[in-house]
Design an enzyme around this catalytic site. Structure first.
Site, PDB file in Angstrom:
ATOM      1  CG  HIS A  92      35.050  28.863   9.561  1.00  0.00           C
ATOM      2  ND1 HIS A  92      33.979  29.562  10.064  1.00  0.00           N
ATOM      3  CD2 HIS A  92      34.989  29.015   8.211  1.00  0.00           C
ATOM      4  CE1 HIS A  92      33.310  30.124   9.067  1.00  0.00           C
ATOM      5  NE2 HIS A  92      33.898  29.801   7.931  1.00  0.00           N
ATOM      6  CG  ASP A  98      29.260  26.232   6.138  1.00  0.00           C
ATOM      7  OD1 ASP A  98      29.769  26.952   5.255  1.00  0.00           O
ATOM      8  OD2 ASP A  98      29.122  26.617   7.316  1.00  0.00           O
TER       9      ASP A  98
END
Length: 497
Positions: free
Chosen positions: A183, A255
């Site tokens: 992230h 993702d």
């Protein structure tokens, strides 16, 4: 092909999120213009009846729309984000090591999701958590041993899909051996090809063999496979390895494309176009870019890349076709399985039974006779920072379940900056319970627990994360911070149900 037709194909490969508990007008409009999928987050969930109404509204616009969610059960829950998961997560199931139980838990979840109108679940997490300091996987993995992870990954896939929901194994080719959260930055997996074959790839091979409908890419640089490009953007990894070598024929989902591991280097739209060119079929977006303008930017960038020749038209057509094939699978799954009512039980009976089996107790001689606790306890919970995957909205802890079984139980919760010199204050001679989460990863937490155990060596330590560090005369490990796991630990501490 006309620009209008290209735009429809581009919309078909997007999986955007949105804000609100009902579909916004732009989503409904886009479903009529080619959008093939949406993804739900915790912000879209209030209760089962509301989610069912939301998905029915989506399906009224497009009957075969794919409705995805990131519901691993365990610590990563969206459907139960307001109260915590009523099922144990992967590490707990791996600790039990009963694949039939894992399959049963996944089927139980799949049946509930299907009743809500969800058709694709971004689960299971097939990563081998070989690095205990991993900041983002941890209890989301079935464990650190590849053959164990492989057999439970396959069991989860079978169970979820038997419940009527498509499974999605993640994060290919394996996010377990890293100290970096994708992230925030690009993790680098330094293993050689032999190690990758033996460890990281084993669960994905098992998932493919079990018939998994989708695989999610990891934003990971794996030099042994591609020294230049992250897996999400690498044709060597997505096409050469996943398609050609592993034989996967389903949908490859990225993702979230706005994650910094790829967006910081290639841009928000650039990462999406490169992923499609490399072999991805669906672009997940919307955790942070949950608006029509973001979706339009992606769609327009995909169309422009086809027009310029940077993205072959046949590659986009192939991706849209695979998304359509998955949509057809989900329609068939909705119609050929019986549906049960939802919302009838506050905690999945299957999940709670599994959580009870996952609890492990380590007792030193000095801890003999400590359990069950003699009376109402004082609970001290040490709260580490949360990673984005788990989210800040999901409650965790032992104090509530323990107070339900032992009224009069009190609690204190400390983050790193607020730990007092004496963390045992408030116990007043009562039983003391120290609740930790990944104790081995946080120096400040270890120091606080050491001080507390020095003052109260009879304190019980309850680990709700990865039990890498066992300390105290009595140590209880739940293998996850779920509501079901906390309830199971509270029952063990009090000797009651």
């Amino acid at each position: 092909m006309s620009v209008g037709n290209l735009a429809s194909l581009a919309a078909a490969v997007l999986q955007p999120g949105f804000v609100g508990t009902t579909p916004p007008p732009w989503v409904c409009r886009w479903l009529g213009e080619g959008l093939g999928s949406v993804v739900l987050f915790a912000r879209n969930v209030v209760d089962p009846e509301q989610v069912a109404a939301l998905t029915a509204t989506l399906r009224a616009e497009r009957p075969d729309v794919i409705v995805a969610i990131d519901e691993e059960a365990g610590d990563v829950t969206r459907i139960e984000s307001a109260r915590g998961s009523s099922r144990p997560g992967n590490l707990a199931l791996g600790a039990i090591d009963d694949p039939a139980l894992t399959e049963e838990v996944a089927r139980d979840l799949g049946t509930d999701l299907a009743a809500l109108g969800v058709t694709l679940d971004y689960a299971p997490d097939a990563d081998v958590n070989s690095n205990p300091d991993n900041p983002v996987i941890g209890v989301r993995s079935f464990g650190a041993e590849p053959t164990l992870v492989a057999r439970h990954t396959a069991a989860w896939v079978r169970g979820l899909q038997a419940g009527g929901v498509a499974a999605c194994a993640k994060h290919f080719p394996g996010h377990g051996d890293t100290r970096v959260d994708s992230h925030h930055d690009l993790p680098r997996i330094t293993a050689d090809r032999a190690r990758l074959e033996a460890v990281e790839l084993a669960p994905f091979r098992a998932a493919v063999a079990a018939g998994v409908q989708a695989v999610m890419t990891g934003h990971l640089l794996v030099p042994a496979l591609d020294p230049e490009l992250p897996a999400t953007l690498s044709s060597r990894i997505l096409t050469g390895l996943l398609r050609d070598e592993l034989g996967f024929s389903g949908v490859v989902v990225t993702d979230a494309v706005e994650m910094r591991a790829v967006a910081d280097r290639y841009g928000f739209t650039g990462a999406a176009v490169r992923a499609l060119a490399a072999g991805a079929d669906a672009i997940c977006v919307g955790g942070e870019h949950a608006d029509e303008e973001s979706a339009r930017r992606l769609r327009d960038a995909i169309v422009a890349a086809v027009v310029s020749g940077d993205l072959p038209e046949e590659r986009l057509t192939e991706a849209a076709k695979r998304v359509g094939q998955l949509a057809a699978w989900t329609v068939a799954a909705r119609t050929d399985r019986p549906r049960r009512a939802f919302g009838t039980d506050p905690c999945s009976p299957v999940g709670l039974a599994a959580a009870r089996r996952a609890v492990r107790v380590t007792t030193a001689p000095a801890g003999a006779g400590t359990l069950p606790l003699a009376g109402p306890a004082h609970v001290v919970e040490f709260e580490p920072p949360r990673n984005i995957a788990i989210g800040a909205e999901t409650p965790w802890g032992l104090a509530g379940p323990l107070a339900d079984l032992r009224p009069g139980t009190t609690t204190a919760r400390y983050a790193e900056a607020g730990v007092p010199a004496d963390p045992t204050g408030g116990a007043d001679g009562r039983p003391l319970v120290l609740v930790v989460r990944d104790l081995h990863r946080h120096d400040w937490m270890r120091r606080a627990v050491d001080r507390a155990l020095t003052a109260r060596p009879d304190a019980v330590v309850v680990e709700l994360g990865v039990p890498e560090l066992v300390t105290g005369a009595v140590h209880v490990a739940t293998h996850g911070a779920t509501r079901a796991g906390a309830r199971a630990a509270a029952e063990l501490l009090t000797g009651g149900r």
